[in-house]
Design a protein around this motif. Structure first.
Motif, mmCIF file in Angstrom:
data_model
loop_
_atom_site.group_PDB
_atom_site.id
_atom_site.type_symbol
_atom_site.label_atom_id
_atom_site.label_comp_id
_atom_site.label_asym_id
_atom_site.label_seq_id
_atom_site.Cartn_x
_atom_site.Cartn_y
_atom_site.Cartn_z
ATOM 1 N N PRO A 273 0.821 -1.214 0.000
ATOM 2 C CA PRO A 273 0.000 0.000 0.000
ATOM 3 C C PRO A 273 0.855 1.263 0.000
ATOM 4 C CG PRO A 273 0.028 -0.991 2.183
ATOM 5 C CD PRO A 273 0.735 -1.953 1.272
ATOM 6 N N GLU A 274 0.365 2.284 -0.643
ATOM 7 C CA GLU A 274 1.040 3.577 -0.658
ATOM 8 C C GLU A 274 0.995 4.175 0.748
ATOM 9 O OE1 GLU A 274 2.969 6.947 -2.365
ATOM 10 O OE2 GLU A 274 2.602 4.913 -3.117
ATOM 11 N N PRO A 275 2.130 4.635 1.275
ATOM 12 C CA PRO A 275 2.112 5.198 2.630
ATOM 13 C C PRO A 275 1.359 6.522 2.688
ATOM 14 C CG PRO A 275 4.261 5.532 1.623
ATOM 15 C CD PRO A 275 3.487 4.641 0.690
ATOM 16 N N ILE A 276 0.844 6.822 3.857
ATOM 17 C CA ILE A 276 0.272 8.141 4.134
ATOM 18 C C ILE A 276 1.406 9.013 4.647
ATOM 19 C CG2 ILE A 276 -1.321 9.441 5.594
ATOM 20 C CD1 ILE A 276 -3.073 6.904 5.658
ATOM 21 N N ARG A 277 1.664 10.111 3.969
ATOM 22 C CA ARG A 277 2.785 10.974 4.340
ATOM 23 C C ARG A 277 2.281 12.196 5.103
ATOM 24 N NH1 ARG A 277 3.968 8.951 -0.701
ATOM 25 N NH2 ARG A 277 5.937 7.785 -0.826
ATOM 26 N N ILE A 278 2.947 12.455 6.219
ATOM 27 C CA ILE A 278 2.663 13.624 7.051
ATOM 28 C C ILE A 278 3.937 14.458 7.115
ATOM 29 C CG2 ILE A 278 2.131 14.403 9.400
ATOM 30 C CD1 ILE A 278 0.499 11.823 9.734
ATOM 31 N N GLY A 279 3.813 15.760 6.977
ATOM 32 C CA GLY A 279 4.975 16.629 7.072
ATOM 33 C C GLY A 279 5.277 17.011 8.514
ATOM 34 N N PHE A 280 6.534 17.315 8.767
ATOM 35 C CA PHE A 280 6.935 17.859 10.071
ATOM 36 C C PHE A 280 7.871 19.028 9.821
ATOM 37 C CE2 PHE A 280 9.829 18.556 13.525
ATOM 38 C CZ PHE A 280 8.995 18.557 14.626
ATOM 39 N N LEU A 281 7.579 20.152 10.464
ATOM 40 C CA LEU A 281 8.376 21.362 10.294
ATOM 41 C C LEU A 281 8.652 21.958 11.666
ATOM 42 C CD1 LEU A 281 9.516 23.173 8.010
ATOM 43 C CD2 LEU A 281 7.388 24.472 8.110
ATOM 44 N N GLY A 282 9.931 22.121 12.001
ATOM 45 C CA GLY A 282 10.268 22.680 13.302
ATOM 46 C C GLY A 282 11.725 23.065 13.367
ATOM 47 N N GLU A 283 12.060 23.834 14.392
ATOM 48 C CA GLU A 283 13.451 24.239 14.593
ATOM 49 C C GLU A 283 14.193 23.105 15.290
ATOM 50 O OE1 GLU A 283 16.147 27.827 16.554
ATOM 51 O OE2 GLU A 283 13.983 27.777 16.883
ATOM 52 N N MET A 284 15.037 22.411 14.533
ATOM 53 C CA MET A 284 15.783 21.278 15.063
ATOM 54 C C MET A 284 17.214 21.660 15.425
ATOM 55 S SD MET A 284 13.362 19.072 14.727
ATOM 56 C CE MET A 284 14.160 17.494 14.953
ATOM 57 N N SER A 285 17.586 22.896 15.141
ATOM 58 C CA SER A 285 18.904 23.409 15.494
ATOM 59 C C SER A 285 18.733 24.859 15.925
ATOM 60 C CB SER A 285 19.867 23.303 14.301
ATOM 61 O OG SER A 285 19.326 23.932 13.158
ATOM 62 N N GLY A 286 19.613 25.350 16.779
ATOM 63 C CA GLY A 286 19.472 26.710 17.276
ATOM 64 C C GLY A 286 18.999 26.728 18.718
ATOM 65 N N ARG A 287 18.678 27.918 19.228
ATOM 66 C CA ARG A 287 18.372 28.091 20.649
ATOM 67 C C ARG A 287 17.063 27.430 21.059
ATOM 68 N NH1 ARG A 287 21.948 31.402 23.008
ATOM 69 N NH2 ARG A 287 20.720 31.604 24.910
ATOM 70 N N ASN A 288 16.153 27.235 20.117
ATOM 71 C CA ASN A 288 14.878 26.595 20.445
ATOM 72 C C ASN A 288 14.801 25.167 19.930
ATOM 73 O OD1 ASN A 288 13.482 28.915 21.720
ATOM 74 N ND2 ASN A 288 13.725 29.840 19.698
ATOM 75 N N ALA A 289 15.965 24.559 19.693
ATOM 76 C CA ALA A 289 15.995 23.209 19.131
ATOM 77 C C ALA A 289 15.316 22.197 20.045
ATOM 78 C CB ALA A 289 17.437 22.786 18.862
ATOM 79 N N ASP A 290 15.357 22.441 21.362
ATOM 80 C CA ASP A 290 14.736 21.488 22.282
ATOM 81 C C ASP A 290 13.245 21.348 22.004
ATOM 82 O OD1 ASP A 290 14.688 24.236 23.363
ATOM 83 O OD2 ASP A 290 13.564 23.342 25.021
ATOM 84 N N LEU A 291 12.604 22.448 21.581
ATOM 85 C CA LEU A 291 11.171 22.387 21.273
ATOM 86 C C LEU A 291 10.922 21.581 20.001
ATOM 87 C CD1 LEU A 291 10.049 26.060 22.038
ATOM 88 C CD2 LEU A 291 9.973 24.065 23.536
ATOM 89 N N GLY A 292 11.730 21.836 18.974
ATOM 90 C CA GLY A 292 11.565 21.090 17.733
ATOM 91 C C GLY A 292 11.830 19.612 17.910
ATOM 92 N N VAL A 293 12.879 19.288 18.663
ATOM 93 C CA VAL A 293 13.240 17.884 18.870
ATOM 94 C C VAL A 293 12.167 17.158 19.676
ATOM 95 C CG1 VAL A 293 14.891 16.345 19.997
ATOM 96 C CG2 VAL A 293 15.718 18.266 18.628
ATOM 97 N N SER A 294 11.704 17.770 20.764
ATOM 98 C CA SER A 294 10.676 17.105 21.574
ATOM 99 C C SER A 294 9.369 16.976 20.803
ATOM 100 C CB SER A 294 10.455 17.848 22.896
ATOM 101 O OG SER A 294 9.998 19.166 22.679
ATOM 102 N N SER A 295 9.080 17.954 19.946
ATOM 103 C CA SER A 295 7.882 17.876 19.113
ATOM 104 C C SER A 295 7.971 16.695 18.148
ATOM 105 C CB SER A 295 7.710 19.185 18.336
ATOM 106 O OG SER A 295 6.581 19.139 17.498
#
Length: 373
Positions: free
Chosen positions: A26-48
């Motif tokens: 079956p064709e996968p269902i694709r979901i996007g993810f967009l977040g700050e994974m580097s920089g001062r707020n990287a902890d938020l992007g990574v935990s998200s």
């Protein structure tokens, strides 16, 4: 090497079987993810991302959605709107309908029009700016806007801690959130016949000198200092403030309301009051199970954003399962309205906004203890 007729037949059958197997995948269902994974707020992007990944892994282990596996396409926006818009093009080209993120209010406001132009729905685990409240847009928020938490903290400081005068330090690089929070806090504090002596605005990641910011705040001789900044900045500010005045009351917005703030600030965070939307002492089974999984997998606590990203993914799955013919994911989410959540259901109104109850916690012995609501 020469092939016999029997060999050719067996090879042909093998190709046919492999081809049929490929066709049956079956064709996968694709979901996007967009977040700050580097920089001062990287902890938020990574935990998200981590929170969303746990939800996706659980769903795939349960057979996916209607037999289709779920894949997540991850992009690090580095808190750069132009780069984020480029990634929106990538998502649209991959026929992705929905994106988890961004977390930061400034980023969501900046890219929401571009996402709408590409028929992409953004589901933000953390955007709390009031600018998005009550809009029929392409943004679903898993968090309430700033008003509930800011009003709760102002009321707690005035009525429970007898604070009359405060100084606010806020990060202007996320002005969509910090200005709203400051305005909501100041309005409620004024209603209670209290005052904000001064508001100090700085830019995180710029030429901010935390020593000087702390000195300015302490020199005002107010009863308390309120920090509206991310985990790392708030932790550093606490360290400098404690060097000038070990006893002044310090409070923070929910942007710093996680264990990562305590890890970064150490002993300087003792006694600090934090605004939160998660009760860290809850015995809710779904909450306890998720936290245990997160700690086991990532060796840290999820924080509010990790939890809200998990709920965002679960909300997407429910909408995909229950959406009707010719119904978009947004239309399905708004029609369904109520989704399972940790500690309380996720209630999404007709504008895609949520209302989540606030808590006030205090750092005691290196841990968060709920002291008010």
């Amino acid at each position: 090497m020469r092939w016999s007729d029997a060999g050719r037949l067996r090879f042909g059958v093998l190709l046919l079987v492999c081809g049929l197997a490929a066709c049956d995948e079956p064709e996968p269902i694709r979901i996007g993810f967009l977040g700050e994974m580097s920089g001062r707020n990287a902890d938020l992007g990574v935990s998200s991302l981590n929170g969303a990944m746990i939800a996706i892994e659980e769903q795939n282990l349960a057979g996916g959605l209607n037999g289709r596996p779920i894949h997540i396409v991850v992009r690090d926006d580095t808190m750069n709107p132009a780069l984020a818009v480029k990634y929106l093009d990538d998502f649209a080209a991959a026929s992705i309908e929905v994106v988890i993120g961004p977390v930061i209010s400034n980023m969501v406001v900046a890219i929401a029009p571009a996402a709408a132009a590409r028929n992409l729905l953004l589901i933000s685990p953390g955007a709390k700016t009031r600018r998005l409240t009550g809009l029929d847009d392409n943004v679903i928020r898993m968090v309430s806007d700033t008003s509930l938490n800011a009003v709760s903290m102002a009321t707690f400081l005035a009525e429970r801690r007898d604070i009359h005068r405060v100084v606010i330090i806020r990060d202007g690089s996320n002005d969509e959130f910090t200005k709203d929070w400051s305005d909501d806090f100041t309005a409620r504090f004024g209603q209670l016949k209290r005052s904000v002596d001064r508001e100090i605005v700085y830019e995180s990641g710029g030429r901010a000198h935390f020593h000087d910011l702390a000195k300015q705040a302490v020199m005002a001789k107010s009863d308390a200092i309120v920090l509206i900044a991310g985990n790392l900045d708030a932790a550093i500010l606490c360290q400098h403030i404690r060097n000038f005045d070990p006893d002044v009351v310090i409070a923070t917005s929910e942007w710093a309301g996680s264990d990562k703030f305590i890890e970064a600030g150490g002993r300087a965070t003792e006694g600090v009051l934090l605004s939160q939307n998660i009760n860290s002492e809850s015995d809710d089974p779904a909450y306890l199970t998720f936290v245990q999984k997160y700690r086991s997998k990532y060796k840290s606590d999820p924080g509010l954003i990790g939890i809200r990203a998990y709920e965002a993914a679960q909300t997407i799955f429910t909408a995909l399962k229950l959406r009707q013919d010719d119904e978009s994911i947004k239309e399905a989410i708004l029609r369904i309205g109520t989704f399972p959540g940790m500690q309380n259901p996720v209630q999404i109104d007709r504008f895609g906004d949520s209302a989540r109850p606030p808590f006030i916690s205090e750092v005691s012995g290196g841990k968060l203890t709920v002291v008010g609501r």
